[in-house]
Structure formats: structure tokens, C-alpha cells
Design a protein around this motif. Structure first.
Motif, short mmCIF file in Angstrom:
data_model
loop_
_atom_site.label_atom_id
_atom_site.label_comp_id
_atom_site.label_asym_id
_atom_site.label_seq_id
_atom_site.Cartn_x
_atom_site.Cartn_y
_atom_site.Cartn_z
N ASP A 1 -10.10 3.73 -1.06
CA ASP A 1 -9.24 2.63 -1.49
C ASP A 1 -7.95 3.17 -2.17
O ASP A 1 -7.95 3.37 -3.38
CB ASP A 1 -9.98 1.70 -2.47
N PRO A 2 -6.89 3.34 -1.45
CA PRO A 2 -6.78 3.29 0.01
C PRO A 2 -7.05 4.65 0.65
O PRO A 2 -7.07 4.77 1.85
CB PRO A 2 -5.33 2.87 0.23
N TYR A 3 -7.26 5.70 -0.18
CA TYR A 3 -7.47 7.04 0.35
C TYR A 3 -8.88 7.50 0.03
O TYR A 3 -9.47 7.10 -0.98
CB TYR A 3 -6.47 8.03 -0.25
N THR B 1 -2.67 3.62 9.70
CA THR B 1 -1.91 4.27 8.63
C THR B 1 -0.46 4.50 9.03
O THR B 1 0.42 4.52 8.17
CB THR B 1 -2.57 5.60 8.25
N GLU C 1 1.42 1.33 8.34
CA GLU C 1 1.62 1.16 6.90
C GLU C 1 2.74 2.04 6.39
O GLU C 1 3.49 1.64 5.50
CB GLU C 1 0.32 1.48 6.16
N HIS D 1 -0.96 -5.74 -2.35
CA HIS D 1 -2.24 -5.77 -3.05
C HIS D 1 -1.98 -5.74 -4.54
O HIS D 1 -0.88 -5.46 -5.00
CB HIS D 1 -3.12 -4.59 -2.61
N ARG E 1 -3.73 6.96 -7.75
CA ARG E 1 -4.27 6.58 -6.44
C ARG E 1 -4.17 7.71 -5.42
O ARG E 1 -4.93 7.73 -4.46
CB ARG E 1 -3.52 5.36 -5.90
N ILE F 1 0.83 -1.20 0.00
CA ILE F 1 0.00 0.00 0.00
C ILE F 1 0.87 1.25 0.00
O ILE F 1 0.57 2.24 -0.68
CB ILE F 1 -0.94 -0.02 1.22
#
Length: 216
Positions: free
Chosen positions: A130-132, A204, A207, A215, A100, A7
Motif C-alpha cells: 500500500d501502495p508499495y 503502475t 499511475e 487517496h 510511504r 498515488i
């Protein structure tokens, strides 16, 4: 999964954490430069809107000891900040991560409004991400724009005569100086908000340290 990636890819994490000491050093040395002349506006005609005319920043917030020392710190680490930003943007577009992470109004505007309503307790459920979510993309994209303005206004202060066209774009040396300080304040405000959001969503932080799960 041959195309699986984390991610938070490594270059993103490296750039993110490099900004922490860079921005701290630039802010502290910049405040030391401001302390040498803690006024905004032309000499003899200070700006009325600035409430701290003649009041230097507190000593604990400054770095460099004196004007020349602060300038050495500021300009040296300013180039590292520029390099870090250029590498970050280059990776965004080379890897396709910009799709993204950057705010695209047609895709993200509605989601951003819904997320703002959720944080204000107007909306009960958070919109999907997804993801933000759209609000995060808006904040991150806005921060990139602010960083660009900060660099350009800094170059104006560094070479106001040689870069006269850039000085004119900001309306002169004194307006550029005001913009430079204002954007510093906005970046500090963003940092505080960023920390608050991380505390609300601690996943977060992990991550950004480990990269998170892979992913497609």
C-alpha cells in the motif's frame, strides 16, 4: 476530501521522467570518456578482474564524439541530475512521502522477503502492499544510495586533488573510477528490472503518467 492526493504526486512524476533523458545522456557520455582510455587500474598495472581491458564500448552506445566533447556533456547534465535528485529528496521529506516510499527494515524486511519468494514462485500469493511492497521500497531506496555513490565518485574523478579527502575515501583515483563504472552498470541493471516489473504490473505505468486515483 481536502487532504486527498494522488498515488504519484506531480513532483515525484516530474523527477522520475526527468531521470530518463538525464541518465541516458550521462551513461552515453560516460562511455565515450571511458573509450579515451578503456582500461581500469593504474597505467601499467591494470586490474585483473575487469574483463574488457583495452576494449572500448561500442560506438552506438557513446555520446560526445571525443573526450572533451563527452566531458562537456557529462558534467553539464551531471549537475542537472544532482539538482533533480536534491529536489526529489527535499520533496520526499517535506511532504512526508518518505514514510510511504523509503525502506524501513522493521516494517518492510519481512514483506520484501515474502515478495521475493512470490516472484521466485516459492510463495503462491503476493504479500500486501500500500501502495508499495517491501521489495519495491528496498529497490528504490537502494537506487537512491547508488545514485549518491555515483555522484560522489564522479566528483572524485572531477576534482581528485581539490577533493583529496573524498579521493581517499574511495581508496584513490583508480578505485573511484572503477566504482563509478560499476555503479553505472548496477543502475542499468536496475533499469532493466524496473522495466520488467512495469510490464508485469502495467497499472503502475499509467499511475506514473496520470498520477493515479486520489487517496487519503
Amino acid at each position: 476530501m481536502p487532504h486527498a492526493r494522488r498515488i504519484q504526486p506531480g513532483p515525484i512524476r516530474l523527477s522520475h521522467w526527468a531521470n530518463v533523458p538525464l541518465l541516458a545522456i550521462l551513461a552515453a557520455s560516460g562511455l565515450q570518456i571511458l573509450a579515451a582510455y578503456p582500461m581500469l587500474g593504474p597505467q601499467g598495472v591494470p586490474y585483473d578482474w575487469y574483463p574488457f581491458q583495452g576494449t572500448p564500448p561500442p560506438a552506438w552506445s557513446r555520446l560526445g564524439g571525443w573526450l572533451a566533447g563527452a566531458r562537456h556533456w557529462h558534467f553539464a547534465f551531471g549537475w542537472f541530475f544532482v539538482l533533480n535528485g536534491l529536489l526529489y529528496v527535499a520533496y520526499l521529506f517535506a511532504s512526508g512521502e518518505w514514510r510511504r516510499r523509503l525502506f524501513l527494515p522493521r516494517r518492510d524486511a519481512r514483506n520484501a522477503l515474502h515478495m521475493a519468494a512470490y516472484y521466485l514462485r516459492v510463495r503462491k500469493e503476493a504479500p500486501p502492499q500500500d501502495p508499495y511492497n517491501g521489495l519495491q521500497r528496498f529497490a528504490y531506496t537502494g537506487t537512491l544510495a547508488l545514485a549518491l555513490v555515483e555522484v560522489l565518485s564522479g566528483l572524485t574523478l572531477y576534482k581528485p586533488v581539490q577533493l583529496h579527502w573524498l579521493t581517499s575515501l574511495f581508496g584513490g583515483y583508480d578505485p573511484a573510477r572503477s566504482v563509478h563504472l560499476l555503479v553505472l552498470a548496477l543502475l542499468a541493471f536496475f533499469t532493466v528490472g524496473h522495466v520488467v516489473l512495469v510490464l508485469l504490473h502495467p497499472r503502475t505505468l499509467g499511475e506514473m503518467v496520470t498520477g493515479g486515483k486520489r487517496h487519503e
